[in-house]
Scaffold this motif. Structure first.
Motif, PDB file in Angstrom:
ATOM      1  N   THR A 279     -49.284   3.953   0.193  1.00 47.77           N
ATOM      2  CA  THR A 279     -50.656   3.985   0.906  1.00 47.77           C
ATOM      3  C   THR A 279     -51.667   4.509  -0.099  1.00 47.77           C
ATOM      4  O   THR A 279     -51.245   5.018  -0.764  1.00 47.77           O
ATOM      5  CB  THR A 279     -50.582   4.869   2.259  1.00 47.77           C
ATOM      6  OG1 THR A 279     -50.296   6.288   1.523  1.00 47.77           O
ATOM      7  CG2 THR A 279     -49.411   4.294   3.184  1.00 47.77           C
ATOM      8  N   ALA A 280     -52.687   3.837   0.373  1.00 51.20           N
ATOM      9  CA  ALA A 280     -54.015   4.456  -0.591  1.00 51.20           C
ATOM     10  C   ALA A 280     -55.237   4.127   0.112  1.00 51.20           C
ATOM     11  O   ALA A 280     -55.563   3.286   1.134  1.00 51.20           O
ATOM     12  CB  ALA A 280     -53.817   3.577  -1.809  1.00 51.20           C
ATOM     13  N   ASN A 281     -55.830   5.311  -0.046  1.00 50.65           N
ATOM     14  CA  ASN A 281     -57.508   5.034   0.428  1.00 50.65           C
ATOM     15  C   ASN A 281     -58.474   5.155  -0.676  1.00 50.65           C
ATOM     16  O   ASN A 281     -59.568   5.595  -0.400  1.00 50.65           O
ATOM     17  CB  ASN A 281     -57.688   5.958   1.326  1.00 50.65           C
ATOM     18  CG  ASN A 281     -57.613   7.508   0.931  1.00 50.65           C
ATOM     19  OD1 ASN A 281     -57.238   7.992  -0.026  1.00 50.65           O
ATOM     20  ND2 ASN A 281     -58.031   8.648   1.869  1.00 50.65           N
ATOM     21  N   ALA A 282     -57.950   5.015  -2.016  1.00 49.36           N
ATOM     22  CA  ALA A 282     -58.952   4.842  -2.989  1.00 49.36           C
ATOM     23  C   ALA A 282     -58.965   3.629  -3.871  1.00 49.36           C
ATOM     24  O   ALA A 282     -58.104   3.191  -3.952  1.00 49.36           O
ATOM     25  CB  ALA A 282     -58.881   6.209  -4.114  1.00 49.36           C
ATOM     26  N   ASP A 283     -60.084   3.380  -4.404  1.00 46.79           N
ATOM     27  CA  ASP A 283     -60.108   2.043  -5.100  1.00 46.79           C
ATOM     28  C   ASP A 283     -59.186   2.207  -6.152  1.00 46.79           C
ATOM     29  O   ASP A 283     -58.891   2.960  -6.895  1.00 46.79           O
ATOM     30  CB  ASP A 283     -61.713   1.808  -5.654  1.00 46.79           C
ATOM     31  CG  ASP A 283     -61.557   0.294  -6.042  1.00 46.79           C
ATOM     32  OD1 ASP A 283     -60.940  -0.343  -5.869  1.00 46.79           O
ATOM     33  OD2 ASP A 283     -62.553   0.195  -6.801  1.00 46.79           O
ATOM     34  N   LEU A 284     -58.326   0.892  -6.573  1.00 48.67           N
ATOM     35  CA  LEU A 284     -57.504   0.844  -7.671  1.00 48.67           C
ATOM     36  C   LEU A 284     -57.785  -0.073  -8.526  1.00 48.67           C
ATOM     37  O   LEU A 284     -58.298  -1.380  -8.263  1.00 48.67           O
ATOM     38  CB  LEU A 284     -55.837   0.737  -7.155  1.00 48.67           C
ATOM     39  CG  LEU A 284     -55.271   1.556  -5.978  1.00 48.67           C
ATOM     40  CD1 LEU A 284     -54.041   1.086  -5.565  1.00 48.67           C
ATOM     41  CD2 LEU A 284     -55.390   3.025  -6.576  1.00 48.67           C
ATOM     42  N   ALA A 285     -57.501  -0.011  -9.897  1.00 49.19           N
ATOM     43  CA  ALA A 285     -57.883  -0.991 -10.929  1.00 49.19           C
ATOM     44  C   ALA A 285     -57.115  -0.541 -12.183  1.00 49.19           C
ATOM     45  O   ALA A 285     -56.593   0.621 -12.330  1.00 49.19           O
ATOM     46  CB  ALA A 285     -59.293  -1.099 -11.280  1.00 49.19           C
TER      47      ALA A 285
END
Length: 721
Positions: A279-285
């Motif tokens: 799960t994640a709630n931060a922008d990933l790049a």
């Protein structure tokens, strides 16, 4: 336009027909010949890491060499898989870079000030130290991995060892030749690769190579952010070779790599879920763009002495965005977009391969400039609020200068003495501005380091089949600067130093159908650079040096065998490490308010005595083997192959707190392929991580990153001459 008479046309037709009949006849003869039993022996394996072309069986080096055609057979597409193909190698990929360790020594901290201890050279040029590591292996001539400190030739960042990746050169006087490869696999993987040799004239040739891959993500990300779209990679290389005379050779190579990896998804180390369901709630790049140009000039004087110049220029930009808590609950974000440029120049003067006395002299210069553009290095809780953000911008320029040399002297028949020395000087500088949770800080510091390293080796060429050596070697890795946390400039951390003692026995058996290498080593490892809780402010992390010597002892064994159509390759290492006396604060354990001196402690619940503990990333056992059998068919050959690699458990921190996820479990990775080859076509069914073993590829700041899952597919390759 060319006009042909009827007579000339008839002659030309007969010529073409005769060529076709001859080709058909040759093909028939080759097919009949291919059905005959083979009496294979092992081919000579050469190493070039010490600036000469040497037979590995007669070199005082603990090394593993993988030839170009073996790389894909072992399932190696990038640096991660090297650990499953050779002993004592551990690669922990944390996304934006790797912790590459050999014999427990290398890189264990994730920042630009902590340089690597296992340096990688590409076509003779030292590459970005520990970053931009997803560069694919394509159109490769060979990969050489040298174990132990390489203080003479590889320099200050080779305390654990060095890796030399050499691509194929153009061929002058040859024909238009090359290959084209296509691949399809699970996760909707589509890849292409190819190379073309272009003989422009009798003195000039070019080679063009490329590699592309597009694939869906391994991950299923749930939560407010689900943006991992898989990968898209494109790489290309242009090589030019000019040899106007027997005395002059000019080789130019230029690479470009674009790697959009979408994300490096993580979750907490002790999460019970499948590692690919996060799960994640931060922008990933995750995106790297970089290029490298290499110019190598060799001039041979009348007496046979070679003057060599190797110039390199590299430029890259790395983008990384992460969810620092690895969940959709907290709001901890991180992003950076870092630029790096490296210019290097090496000069060698190499004596002829005379009997009795050989020598090499060299000089080296490198400038490495890392830039953090404004607004591109930010961590926040959440980002966007100055009171909860940490921002960094500025430059970190580094410079290295060195002179080195080696002499080899024959003492008697078969017995030689080899002595190498290198003196290095390096400096690093922080020109950094920080805004720490609303507090502006400056980090303007400089530090300089120098060291003389080298190697003294006694080599005994017993006979054609047996070679013995024993040596003492040293290596060093420069120190660096700590970035401000709170008021005041923190102290720099010191350089590392390694003294290694090694003996080896290399042998050939059964008329050179079997070769073995046996190595024993002991390392005294001083000033290990470790990032832990600062003694007076344990909630923050600073880079420190362990005050006492770490002892690392082990042995390695390798064998290669060819028996007719059956071949085998295996390697093993057994290693023990022991940390010297050292006290440190674990920032994850609540501190009682007392100080913790690295030398005297005292020991408390948070000030932990670490003496006798294992070195980080130093597994006790590694093991690898591969084997194949070539079946002769009416049409071509069918070759099944099996590969296996084992890396035993290792510790990610010196605190070895299993409850907090410090232990990285063992890795047992099996792969294989079945290849059908007929004339200039090869069709391969392949699979990596056959059992779909879930394993942690790295632990970083309490988060785990997953290793590669099972991948399988089909490759088709066409070669042309």
């Amino acid at each position: 336009m060319i006009s042909l008479t009827k007579n000339k046309k008839a002659k030309l037709s007969l010529l073409v027909l005769s060529m076709g009949l001859s080709t058909h006849s040759i093909a028939q003869e080759e097919e009949v010949e291919s059905k005959k039993p083979k009496e294979h022996t092992l081919e000579t394996i050469e190493v070039t890491a010490e600036r000469r072309v040497e037979n590995i069986q007669k070199s005082p080096l603990a090394a593993s060499v993988i030839q170009g055609d073996e790389i894909s057979k072992l399932g190696i597409t990038k640096v991660d898989q090297l650990q499953f193909a050779m002993p004592s190698v551990v690669v922990n990929n944390f996304g934006q870079g790797v912790d590459f360790n050999i014999r427990g020594i290398g890189k264990a901290e994730h920042n630009t000030q902590t340089t690597t201890g296992v340096i990688t050279y590409r076509d003779g040029v030292a590459t970005f130290p520990g970053y931009y590591t997803a560069e694919p292996y394509y159109d490769i001539a060979r990969v050489e991995v040298l174990r132990g400190p390489q203080g003479t030739f590889a320099g200050q960042n080779a305390t654990g060892g060095a890796v030399f990746v050499n691509s194929n050169n153009p061929e002058i006087g040859g024909t238009y030749s090359g290959y084209l490869l296509g691949q399809v696999g699970n996760y909707r993987d589509v890849a292409t690769q190819g190379a073309l040799n272009i003989p422009i004239s009798d003195t000039f040739a070019a080679r063009i190579a490329f590699n592309t891959e597009n694939r869906d993500s391994f991950y299923d990300i749930e939560g407010p952010y689900t943006g991992d779209d898989g990968i898209s990679m494109q790489s290309g290389r242009l090589s030019l070779l000019w040899e106007p005379s027997d005395s002059l050779s000019v080789l130019f190579k230029s690479d470009y790599n674009y790697q959009d990896l979408s994300a490096y998804p993580t979750d907490p180390v002790n999460s019970p879920n499948d590692m690919f369901e996060t799960t994640a709630n931060a922008d990933l790049a995750a995106r790297d763009k970089f290029s490298r140009s290499v110019l190598k000039i060799d001039y041979t004087f009348a007496g046979g002495t070679i003057l060599r110049s190797v110039s390199g220029y590299q430029s890259g930009k790395s983008l990384f965005k992460a969810d620092l808590d690895g969940t959709s609950v907290g709001i901890r974000t991180f992003r950076d977009e870092v630029e790096e440029r490296i210019f290097s120049q090496e000069l060698n003067l190499i004596s002829p391969d005379n009997d009795g006395f050989n020598w090499i002299l060299g000089a080296y210069f490198q400038n490495d400039d890392i830039t953090f553009p404004p607004g591109q290095f930010v961590t926040g809780l959440p980002e966007g609020n100055p009171a909860t953000e940490y921002r960094l911008e500025g430059e970190n320029p580094k410079e290295t200068r060195a002179v080195f040399g080696q002499v080899t002297l024959d003492l008697s028949e078969g017995l030689e003495l080899q002595v190498g020395l290198r003196h290095s000087r390096s400096n690093t500088e922080n020109q950094i501005d920080i805004v720490q949770y609303g507090l502006p800080l400056e980090s303007y510091q400089k530090a300089e380091y120098s060291k003389t390293t080298g190697k003294v080796s006694l080599n005994w060429d017993v006979n054609t089949d047996h070679f013995l050596y024993a040596f003492a070697a040293t290596g060093y890795r420069p120190g660096g600067l700590n970035v401000n946390v709170g008021l005041g400039l923190p102290e720099p951390f010191d350089q590392e130093e390694v003294t290694s003692y090694e003996f080896g026995w290399k042998a050939s058996w059964l008329d050179d159908h079997l070769r073995t290498q046996l190595t024993g080593f002991h390392n005294d490892y001083d000033n290990f650079q470790v990032r832990i809780g600062y003694p007076d402010i344990p909630t923050f992390a600073f880079q420190l040096n362990t005050p006492e010597t770490t002892k690392i002892t082990g042995m390695e064994a390798q064998l290669q065998g060819v028996f007719g159509d059956f071949s085998i390759n295996a390697g093993m290492s057994i290693m023990r490490s022991k940390l010297g006396e050292f006290y440190a604060t674990d920032p994850r354990v609540p501190a009682p308010g007392t100080t913790c001196d690295p030398i005297s402690g005292p020991e408390t619940i948070s000030c932990i005595a670490l003496e006798g503990r294992d070195q980080t990333y130093a597994p006790d056992v590694t093991f690898n083997f591969s084997m194949q059998y070539e079946f002769m068919l009416d049409k071509g050959t069918l070759t099944p192959r099996l590969n296996f690699g084992h890396v035993s458990e290792q510790w990610a921190t010196l605190f070895q707190n299993e409850a907090l996820g410090d232990r990285i479990e063992s890795r047992n990775i099996m792969g294989g392929q079945v290849a059908w080859q007929y004339q200039d076509w090869t069709v391969t069914l392949y699979a990596t991580n056959l059992t779909d073993r879930r394993y942690v590829s790295a632990i970083n700041s309490g988060l785990r990153l997953a290793g590669l899952p099972r991948q399988y597919g089909l490759r088709v390759m066409k070669t042309f001459f």
